[in-house]
Enzyme design. Structure first.
Site, PDB file in Angstrom:
ATOM      1  N   ASP A  25      -5.862   5.100   0.862  1.00 17.26           N
ATOM      2  CA  ASP A  25      -6.080   3.866   0.117  1.00 17.26           C
ATOM      3  C   ASP A  25      -7.336   3.184   0.653  1.00 17.26           C
ATOM      4  OD1 ASP A  25      -5.433   2.329   2.361  1.00 17.26           O
ATOM      5  OD2 ASP A  25      -3.389   1.931   1.709  1.00 17.26           O
ATOM      6  N   HIS A  53       0.831  -1.208   0.000  1.00 16.41           N
ATOM      7  CA  HIS A  53       0.000   0.000   0.000  1.00 16.41           C
ATOM      8  C   HIS A  53       0.864   1.255   0.000  1.00 16.41           C
ATOM      9  CE1 HIS A  53      -3.668  -2.323   0.834  1.00 16.41           C
ATOM     10  NE2 HIS A  53      -2.880  -3.076   1.573  1.00 16.41           N
TER      11      HIS A  53
END
Length: 481
Positions: free
Chosen positions: A120, A22
């Protein structure tokens, strides 16, 4: 071009969830904004249970530019909340929820106020905070378009289907997209009674509140799904925020250690496209039995290989998610007896971690046995390297299906019906097929086409360049001077 004064630079903040898969894509976008578009960036990092790889990344990232500021959130005490039996996603979401508690005053203290906060999929908790502060939130969806389409459709599926999705007699029909086989569904939706499913549903249900969704892909890689996400009547009615394909954003370089240099020196001495690179991602861990079969399958194939291996785990395929980059084990302790001696001179075994991008970029690398995590898939596509798909957990099965059946750049190593472990004979066959067979030549031609397509998307005037430029214009128009 003259650099604008600091107070004139648009300021964007970032908040990825834990895990290098991520952190890295969001950081690549942050760098592009700083170096290509004269932005200033505040990059928040969750430090709770951070891996050694993230700690190393943090030290290097802090040196890049005075306009790219790394801000580490204080480590949260989650010892009384997290238990060993929690699945990875639940741990990620609990850590995120606890870690962002001090974020609001930290955002208020930023000067100037950010024109956007980019999150995210698992940091959607901050949307309500940013609403109070009038900071637009954009979600950078770091996974593939099949998962994005499923995620946006999931709240509807949750309402319409009783029981488990994996028990459905037919594939899942996602409006405007290819049907998805139930066995390819992301792990997090396969058990609706588990907290992991509830966390996943919570986060994807909040995607509609983002000002836009950034996707790490390019239009020509998946025209059908991107068109559906933008134009299909179902997705427009949710409503789906504007979708911006801005990829492929991958790591551009890696800091090489002395050990890494030795690996690349070995590759220098191998024939062109002769080496199979075997690496199963930052969190991937094979079972003891599967590691034995993989090792002997490589030996039987008689192909050159570079194998990144870590201590096997019979408990979880994602067993090293929070420990990647930590101390290395001695591979001879868990590889089959005699394997290292039999493959000496043909293969190289690297414990724990290897510099993936330089290896994929190297002219001697001719194939990649990969877990099909999206970052790794993109790195392979950008370098024009065909793949052997070896999905392990999360959304990797749907990525593998896309790479094999839709894009045509991979083959899949499959276990026999009723078996969990992929046998050595199957591994030998698939490795030979990719490295020296006609199928491999076809895959290599397709990989070269995709490499050109990816580069064109990122070039000035390409589809991804236009998408990012549109976002930049939106953020600059929000700049209060």
């Amino acid at each position: 071009m003259q650099t604008p004064p600091e107070e004139m630079k648009p300021h964007v903040a970032f908040l990825p969830s834990p895990g290098m898969g991520h952190v890295i894509p969001l950081f690549q976008l942050a760098k592009r904004l700083v170096f290509d578009h004269a932005f200033q960036v505040s990059f928040f990092l969750i430090t709770t249970h951070s891996s050694a790889a993230q700690d190393q990344f943090t030290r290097a990232a802090a040196q890049l530019s005075p306009h790219l500021r790394i801000i580490c959130l204080p480590e949260a005490d989650v010892s009384a909340i997290i238990s060993q039996d929690m699945r990875i996603l639940t741990q990620i979401c609990v850590i995120t929820t606890e870690s962002i508690k001090p974020l609001k005053p930290m955002l208020i203290d930023l000067n100037p106020t950010p024109v956007a906060l980019i999150i995210d999929i698992f940091t959607t908790d901050v949307i309500s905070i940013c609403e109070e502060l009038s900071i637009p939130v954009y979600s950078f969806f770091t996974a593939s378009t099949p998962l994005l389409a499923l995620s946006l459709y999931l709240p509807t599926l949750d309402l319409e289907v009783e029981g488990e999705f994996v028990d459905l007699p037919v594939p899942v029909e996602i409006p405007g997209c290819k049907n998805m086989r139930t066995e390819d569904l992301v792990d997090q939706v396969k058990d609706r009674k588990n907290d992991e499913y509830k966390w996943y549903l919570f986060n994807v249900s909040r995607l509609q509140y983002a000002a836009g969704i950034l996707v790490n892909t390019w239009e020509n890689l998946d025209v059908q799904r991107i068109t559906a996400l933008k134009q299909n009547s179902f997705f427009r009615s949710i409503p789906t925020p504007p979708v911006f394909p801005i990829g492929p954003l991958i790591k551009e370089e890696e800091t090489l250690t002395e050990k890494d240099a030795e690996i690349l020196a070995w590759l220098d001495n191998q024939p062109c496209e002769s080496v199979l690179f075997v690496a199963l991602g930052s969190g991937g861990t094979l079972s003891s039995k599967q590691l034995v079969e993989l090792a002997w399958g490589l030996e039987m194939s008689q192909q050159r290989f570079l194998l990144v291996v870590r201590k096997p785990s019979d408990a979880s395929a994602s067993g090293t998610y929070f420990t990647v980059g930590s101390d290395e084990d001695d591979p001879s302790a868990y590889l089959p007896d005699g394997f290292l001696e039999k493959t000496s001179g043909v293969g190289v075994v690297v414990p724990s971690w290897a510099p993936q991008l330089p290896i994929l970029r190297h002219g001697s690398t001719g194939g990649f046995l990969s877990h099909c995590g999206w970052n790794s898939a993109l790195e392979s596509l950008v370098q024009g390297v065909p793949m052997i798909a070896w999905p392990m957990y999360a959304e990797q099965r749907m990525n593998a299906t896309m790479l094999v059946e839709e894009i045509g750049v991979a083959v899949k190593a499959a276990a026999e019906i009723g078996e969990v472990v992929v046998g050595r004979k199957e591994i030998e066959t698939v490795v030979r097929e990719v490295m020296e067979g006609e199928k491999g030549k076809m895959l290599r031609r397709r990989a070269a086409e995709l490499k050109r397509s990816a580069n064109e998307a990122l070039e000035s005037g390409g589809s991804s360049d236009r998408s990012l430029s549109l976002l930049v214009d939106i953020w600059k128009s929000n700049l209060k001077i």
